[in-house]
Structure formats: structure tokens, C-alpha cells
Design an enzyme around this catalytic site. Structure first.
Site, short mmCIF file in Angstrom:
data_model
loop_
_atom_site.label_atom_id
_atom_site.label_comp_id
_atom_site.label_asym_id
_atom_site.label_seq_id
_atom_site.Cartn_x
_atom_site.Cartn_y
_atom_site.Cartn_z
N LYS A 123 9.59 -3.17 1.61
CA LYS A 123 10.26 -3.64 3.00
C LYS A 123 11.68 -3.68 2.68
CE LYS A 123 10.61 -8.43 3.09
NZ LYS A 123 12.02 -9.18 3.25
N ASN A 124 12.08 -4.01 1.57
CA ASN A 124 13.61 -4.41 1.15
C ASN A 124 14.33 -3.25 0.82
OD1 ASN A 124 13.43 -7.16 1.83
ND2 ASN A 124 13.42 -7.80 -0.31
N ARG A 128 17.43 -11.93 8.98
CA ARG A 128 19.16 -12.02 8.35
C ARG A 128 19.50 -10.28 8.11
NH1 ARG A 128 21.87 -15.61 6.18
NH2 ARG A 128 22.71 -14.04 4.68
N CYS A 188 19.10 -20.10 6.16
CA CYS A 188 17.79 -20.02 6.29
C CYS A 188 17.20 -20.83 5.26
CB CYS A 188 17.54 -18.62 5.97
SG CYS A 188 17.51 -18.05 4.50
N ARG A 192 23.30 -18.91 2.46
CA ARG A 192 23.42 -17.56 2.54
C ARG A 192 24.51 -16.93 3.26
NH1 ARG A 192 17.61 -15.00 3.19
NH2 ARG A 192 18.52 -13.16 2.16
N ASP A 197 12.47 -13.13 -5.88
CA ASP A 197 11.56 -12.90 -4.98
C ASP A 197 9.95 -13.05 -5.67
OD1 ASP A 197 13.02 -12.56 -3.16
OD2 ASP A 197 13.07 -10.57 -3.05
N ARG A 234 6.06 -11.03 7.91
CA ARG A 234 7.13 -10.45 7.99
C ARG A 234 7.14 -9.40 6.72
NH1 ARG A 234 12.24 -14.39 8.20
NH2 ARG A 234 12.98 -12.34 8.21
#
Ligand code: EPZ
Length: 420
Positions: free
Chosen positions: A22-23, A92, A116, A121, A305, A397
Site C-alpha cells: 500500500k505505502n 493523509r 490523526c 503529523r 508500522d 484501508r
């Protein structure tokens, strides 16, 4: 709102295919704004955050088509420069369109992302870096207004902290700037390497990929490319913990061990057996787990993470473990929920002391961000009795087909859908 019902105590045995990261996919999608021909991304996971980025790019005038087997075709040019609050507040990572819009259109109006659940952030490092490339930036009505009427110019930029998003935004702006940009103390996460490699395929000139010093020689245009997104190292790490917690034996197809060095080291110290095998990783746990201290750090350190998932693992290890979070200021929201399941965890400032217990008990739980939520799913897989994880939208997500992948390996996990 949907919720997951989990009956714990079953070892996970079998094979799980790791999805695209995802990132990595999110900044790669934003990079399509820079291309003069379609960018084709393969191995893009089907996730809520990817759908949000798709909606944002469409809002900017891009054509985005998802083909079978996870191929995403992104075709421009962008026709407008406004990233509205309604989309940015959902995710974000929307702020990653700032650098590309500025480089391509000479202007960008992007809603300021708020704080968040995991911290305030800010995006000050993104803005400072873009200003050093010559952008005029001010804030107005909750929006970042950025202009570069005379184009961007290369600059020497030293980041005070290796922010992932700031590195990506500055990199994507610098590829079309005039002259040379050097980003010192750049973040080194594998997702940044993936972005830089794709930009180079599109015609950019970036050197120092994988190091903390990126040297970018600006070019006047970028072409299209076909690029395959790297496997998700955090999804991989999550399933490594799942196998270890349940005393299981999993083959993680497509996992890339080279991106997981710090995590693999800590897991092995904790008593988990992990082997690199052709096509992926095999993980199993036969003996007891032992407590291991970890501290989160920018890559190549232990990933923030993975902090919540590792904490769940430590909650049933023998002895104590100290887990220190240095990247985000408020990333322990899973602690009270784990404690409700019988864990013994105390937070002191940026550190949590985890005293291992023999077993967790199922309970109804909920969390406020993606990784905290999945740490509760892991706890549920290991716990005695039933765990109900509420607010499943956080999981959607970032974890592709989570319950399907787990159920295929023997987990008793079901999604209960509720009418909105
Ligand atoms: C990326 O967020 C990831 N998101 C996060 O993934 C991940 O936790 C984080 O990197 C760290 O690895 C994406 O890639 C889309 P940062 P990012 O900028 O870019 C401070 C997940 O669960 N900071 O490296 O926002 C910031 O407040 C997530 O998938 C500033 O002070 O992370 C934080 O404390 C969530 N000013 C720290 O730096 C800035 O301008 C790290 O942030 C930018 C950041």
C-alpha cells in the site's frame, strides 16, 4: 459498521500470498501526475486507501482504470490543481499529490491534512523542502497554496528528520526541476526506492537509491512506464506474527526478506523460526516465545508500522519486553484494548513494558488506526474464546482480503456485515 468475529486458539497452517505494498502504491499513483504518457502499475492491492487515491486523481482530471489482476492504468494529464478537504481528510497520504502537481502544473492547492489517531503529523518538512526548490507557499483557509510560476530549481535540501512523505514529495517535485537537487538525510524505506526506480523508468535521473542521499538531475518531461509494486513488508510482518502467535506454520508467498531485516532479527530472538525459501518465507513456532526489547526507528530500524503487532506477540512471551516508540508520539492506543484481553502492559512515556502472560482471553475490542486494529485481530487469533473486532474499516484501508487469507489457513474468522 462491519465487525470481525474470531474464535482463537487455532494454529495457522498453509500459504498466504503477500499483496503489493500500500505505502509504495500510493506515492507511485501520485507520480502518474508527472507522466506525459500512461503509467501502468502492476500488483496494486485492492484497498480502501487505494480507492481514495483513485478518487483524488480522478478529481484532478486523471483517468484511472483498474484491470483484472491488480493492474492500474493511470493516464493524464491532470487538468486541475485542487485536492479538496473532503478527500484529503479521508487519507493523509493525499498530500503526496502536492509535489507532483506543483512540478507539472506550476501550482497546487491541497487541503492541509489534520492530525490523526497516531499523532499530530505535521507536513512542515514537505513544505520547507518544496520552498527550497523555489515554490511560493502559504496557507489559506485550511489549504496549502503552492505556486512556482517560473518553474522549480534544484537545491541542496537537508531534512532534519528522514520523513517518508517529505522525501517522496520533494523527490517527485525535483525530477522535473531545473538542475540538480540533493536530498540529504533522505528516508530510506523500501517504498522510496520503489518510487525512485519507477521514476527512473519514466525517464528521471535519480542516483543514490536506497541511501540517505538522493541526487536528482531534473529532466524536462517524464514518459509512461510499466512498473510492478514491491510486496508489502508490513503485511508480511503481520502474518509472520500471526503464525508465531498461534504456533502455526505458514509459507508467505512473494515475501521479500531483504526489506525485513530488523523485524526478522527480533522475531528470531523471540524464538520464531523463519527460513528464506524459494518464492518467499516460511515461518513457524514450536517452542515458547521469549520477551525481546525493541525500539522503532526510521528504516532500516524496527518499523513503527510493526510495533503494535509485535506487542501482541510479546504479550504472550515468557518474561518482559520493553517496546519504545520513537517515530510517532501517540501510537499505543492498542494497549488498553490488549489489557482488556488479559495482557499486562504499562506505558511510561514513549515506552511500554509488556509482561508476558500464559494466554489472552477473547473480548469485544476496537481500535483507532490500521496497525492497532490488526494487532487486536492477532490477539484474537491467539486468545481463548471469542474476540469481536469493531471498526473493521481501519483494516480495510490496509489489508487486502484479510479474513479470507487467514481463514484459508485455518483461522475461525468471519465478517459480520451491518447495514450502514
Ligand atoms: C509513512 O507516513 C507511512 N505512510 C506510515 O504508514 C508510516 O507509519 C510512516 O511513513 C513511518 O514509517 C505512507 O507511506 C502512506 P513520516 P508519513 O513523514 O510519510 C513527523 C501505515 O499504518 N513529521 O516519516 O506520514 C511525523 O509527525 C502508516 O501504513 C514531521 O514532524 O511518515 C512523524 O512523527 C501510518 N513533519 C514522523 O515525522 C513533517 O513534515 C514520521 O513521519 C513530516 C513528518
Amino acid at each position: 459498521m462491519d465487525r470481525l468475529h474470531i474464535r482463537g486458539g487455532r494454529p495457522l497452517i498453509g500459504e498466504i500470498a503477500i499483496s503489493g505494498a500500500k505505502n509504495a502504491a500510493l506515492p507511485l499513483m501520485a507520480a502518474s501526475l508527472l507522466a506525459s504518457a500512461p503509467l501502468i502499475l502492476e500488483n496494486v492491492p485492492d484497498l480502501a486507501d487505494i480507492r481514495t487515491m483513485t478518487a483524488l486523481l480522478r478529481e484532478l482530471g486523471m483517468e484511472v482504470t483498474r484491470e483484472a489482476s491488480g493492474r492500474l492504468v493511470l493516464a493524464g494529464p491532470p487538468r486541475q490543481a485542487l485536492a479538496p478537504y473532503d478527500i484529503v481528510r479521508r487519507m493523509r497520504a493525499s498530500v503526496l499529490v502536492l509535489g507532483p502537481l506543483l512540478a507539472r502544473l506550476g501550482e497546487a492547492r491541497v487541503s492541509l491534512p489534520g492530525g490523526c489517531a497516531i499523532g499530530t503529523r505535521p507536513v512542515d518538512l514537505h513544505l520547507k523542502g518544496l520552498a527550497e526548490l523555489g515554490a511560493e507557499i502559504h496557507l489559506e483557509g485550511g489549504y496549502i497554496i503552492a505556486r512556482s510560476p517560473k518553474g522549480l530549481r534544484g537545491a541542496d535540501i537537508a531534512l532534519p528528520f528522514p520523513s517518508v512523505g517529505a522525501t517522496e514529495n520533494i523527490l517527485m517535485a525535483a525530477v522535473l526541476a531545473q538542475g540538480r537537487t540533493v536530498i540529504a538525510n533522505a528516508a530510506r524505506e523500501p517504498e522510496i526506492g520503489d518510487l525512485a526506480r519507477c521514476l527512473n523508468l519514466m525517464g528521471a535521473q535519480i542516483e543514490g537509491i536506497g541511501t540517505d542521499r538522493l541526487v536528482i538531475d531534473g529532466v524536462s518531461r517524464l514518459e509512461g512506464a510499466i512498473h510492478r509494486v514491491i510486496p508489502d513488508r508490513i503485511e508480511t510482518g503481520t502474518y509472520l506474527c500471526a503464525a508465531a502467535l498461534t504456533g502455526g506454520d505458514l509459507f508467505l508467498r512473494g515475501a521479500e526478506p531483504g526489506h525485513l531485516t530488523a523485524l526478522l532479527k527480533s522475531l528470531r530472538e523471540a524464538g520464531v523460526t523463519i527460513e528464506t525459501v524459494p518464492g518467499g518465507l516460511r515461518v513457524r513456532r514450536e517452542g515458547r516465545l521469549v520477551g525481546v526489547d525493541v525500539m522503532t526507528e526510521p528504516y532500516p530500524g524496527f518499523p513503527t508500522d510493526m510495533q503494535a503487532q509485535f506487542m501482541t506477540l510479546m504479550s504472550v512471551a515468557e518474561g518482559a519486553a520493553m517496546i519504545t516508540e520513537t517515530v510517532f508520539e501517540n501510537r499505543f492506543m492498542h494497549v488498553p484494548e490488549l489489557n482488556r484481553m488479559g495482557a499486562r502492559i504499562n506505558v511510561h512515556g514513549a515506552s511500554a513494558i509488556v509482561r508476558g502472560v500464559p494466554e489472552l482471553q477473547g473480548a469485544p475490542v476496537m481500535a483507532t488506526d490500521l496497525r492497532a486494529s490488526v494487532s487486536l485481530v492477532l490477539a484474537g487469533l491467539a486468545a481463548r474464546g471469542e474476540t469481536i473486532v469493531n471498526r473493521v474499516y481501519h483494516l480495510d484501508r490496509g489489508y487486502e482480503r484479510l479474513e479470507e487469507k487467514l481463514a484459508a489457513c485455518g483461522a475461525a474468522i468471519e465478517r459480520w456485515r451491518e447495514a450502514a
